[in-house]
Design an enzyme around this catalytic site. Structure first.
Site, PDB file in Angstrom:
ATOM      1  N   ASN A  40       0.816  -1.231   0.000  1.00 36.92           N
ATOM      2  CA  ASN A  40       0.000   0.000   0.000  1.00 36.92           C
ATOM      3  C   ASN A  40       0.842   1.269   0.000  1.00 36.92           C
ATOM      4  OD1 ASN A  40      -1.497  -2.034   2.218  1.00 36.92           O
ATOM      5  ND2 ASN A  40      -2.768  -1.331   0.529  1.00 36.92           N
ATOM      6  N   ASN A  67      -2.435  -8.340  -2.253  1.00 34.37           N
ATOM      7  CA  ASN A  67      -3.420  -8.222  -3.324  1.00 34.37           C
ATOM      8  C   ASN A  67      -3.306  -6.923  -4.113  1.00 34.37           C
ATOM      9  OD1 ASN A  67      -4.340  -7.425  -0.629  1.00 34.37           O
ATOM     10  ND2 ASN A  67      -6.164  -6.662  -1.678  1.00 34.37           N
ATOM     11  N   HIS A  68      -2.616  -5.901  -3.559  1.00 35.85           N
ATOM     12  CA  HIS A  68      -2.476  -4.632  -4.289  1.00 35.85           C
ATOM     13  C   HIS A  68      -1.144  -4.484  -5.015  1.00 35.85           C
ATOM     14  CE1 HIS A  68      -6.238  -3.168  -2.842  1.00 35.85           C
ATOM     15  NE2 HIS A  68      -5.870  -3.208  -1.572  1.00 35.85           N
ATOM     16  N   HIS A 146      -0.381 -13.029   3.590  1.00 38.98           N
ATOM     17  CA  HIS A 146      -1.226 -11.853   3.372  1.00 38.98           C
ATOM     18  C   HIS A 146      -2.670 -12.336   3.237  1.00 38.98           C
ATOM     19  CE1 HIS A 146      -1.439  -7.610   2.306  1.00 38.98           C
ATOM     20  NE2 HIS A 146      -2.405  -7.947   1.471  1.00 38.98           N
ATOM     21  N   HIS A 171      -2.221  -7.624   5.798  1.00 37.21           N
ATOM     22  CA  HIS A 171      -3.428  -7.306   5.009  1.00 37.21           C
ATOM     23  C   HIS A 171      -4.541  -6.630   5.806  1.00 37.21           C
ATOM     24  CE1 HIS A 171      -6.561  -7.449   1.944  1.00 37.21           C
ATOM     25  NE2 HIS A 171      -7.345  -8.104   2.763  1.00 37.21           N
TER      26      HIS A 171
HETATM   27 FE   LIG Z   1      -2.583  -3.812   2.928  1.00 33.29          FE
HETATM   28 FE   LIG Z   2      -3.848  -6.455   1.181  1.00 37.00          FE
END
Ligand SMILES: [Fe+2]
Ligand SMILES: [Fe+2]
Length: 255
Positions: A40, A67-68, A146, A171
């Site tokens: 992030n 996931n990002h 995560h 996460h």
């Molecule tokens: Fe995150």
């Molecule tokens: Fe995440």
């Protein structure tokens, strides 16, 4: 061996706090390694190479993802060319980058969970088994899992107990109070937390998140600013057995 794992670094507040605080933290905590989740870092979603370079320069040895990670396409060639950065191992074949990073006698494996996650990743349990099968036991192995569900994370802890030095979750951006040594010497924490704005909703601007909840309208979220927290977990491990000896939270406020 003393290692600090930092939870998801969110936006400029988190990035700048880590960059400012890490050199002193490395000395104070007598750290051999620093691993940080960077999914992030850039605008609250994803990571751009310039920001990864700044984290490495500040003393982060390995940056993990989630996931990002694939938010910014400019990261894709960087994921391929930079040994100290990972994305989750159990993405399907064809995703850019690697799920494992090596740094001295440290190996970092990055996994992503499937429970309540927006995509259908490959099985993280079988993926980590396959990775460990081909790996020398004589190294410190840290796993960043995560994942959303506390149950999936705890299950991974037990799955890997005695086979790796440390299993830590990322996460959720909320630090958990369950740091412990599992039965066979693996240090475990369900979630490291985040490095980001203190007055926020998991790192994002409070008003924007509230507006989303209150109106159910599409809302552009952005990282919050202001004083930051650094959430991390410190693990000490035996240099011979590679097992964990001690685990504790390191949570600081950085104004
Ligand atoms: Fe995150
Ligand atoms: Fe995440």
């Amino acid at each position: 061996m003393r290692l600090l794992f930092l939870g998801d670094i969110v936006g400029s507040a988190g990035r700048e706090a880590v960059i400012r605080a890490l050199p002193a933290l490395r000395a104070e905590l007598k750290l051999d390694y620093v691993v940080a989740n960077g999914e992030n870092c850039s605008g609250g979603k994803g990571l751009i190479p310039r920001h990864a370079d700044a984290l490495f320069a500040a003393g982060v040895d390995v940056i993990t993802g989630g996931n990002h990670t694939f938010q910014h396409r400019e990261l894709y060639p960087y994921l391929e060319s930079t040994p100290g950065i990972t994305r989750p191992l159990n993405y399907p074949p064809g995703a850019p980058g690697r799920g494992i990073a090596e740094c001295g006698d440290l190996v970092v494996i990055n996994l992503i969970g499937r429970a309540f996650m927006p995509a259908h990743y490959d099985d993280p349990f079988r993926a980590v088994d396959a990775a460990l099968a081909g790996m020398s036991a004589n190294r410190f192995i840290v796993v960043d899992f995560h994942a959303e569900a506390t149950s999936e994370k705890q299950a991974m802890g037990w799955h890997l107990d005695g086979r790796v030095t440390f299993v830590v979750g990322t996460h959720t951006h909320v630090p958990t109070a369950d740091c412990r040594l599992l039965r066979h010497g693996t240090a475990y924490c369900t979630d490291a937390g985040m490095c980001g704005a203190r007055d926020s909703v998991i790192g994002d601007d409070i008003q924007a998140v509230l507006s989303k909840f209150l109106t159910q309208m599409p809302t552009r979220l952005a990282p919050a600013e202001g004083p930051a927290v650094i959430n991390g977990v410190l693990v000490e491990a035996d240099d011979t057995t590679r097992r964990a000896l001690q685990i504790e939270r390191v949570d600081r406020e950085v104004s």
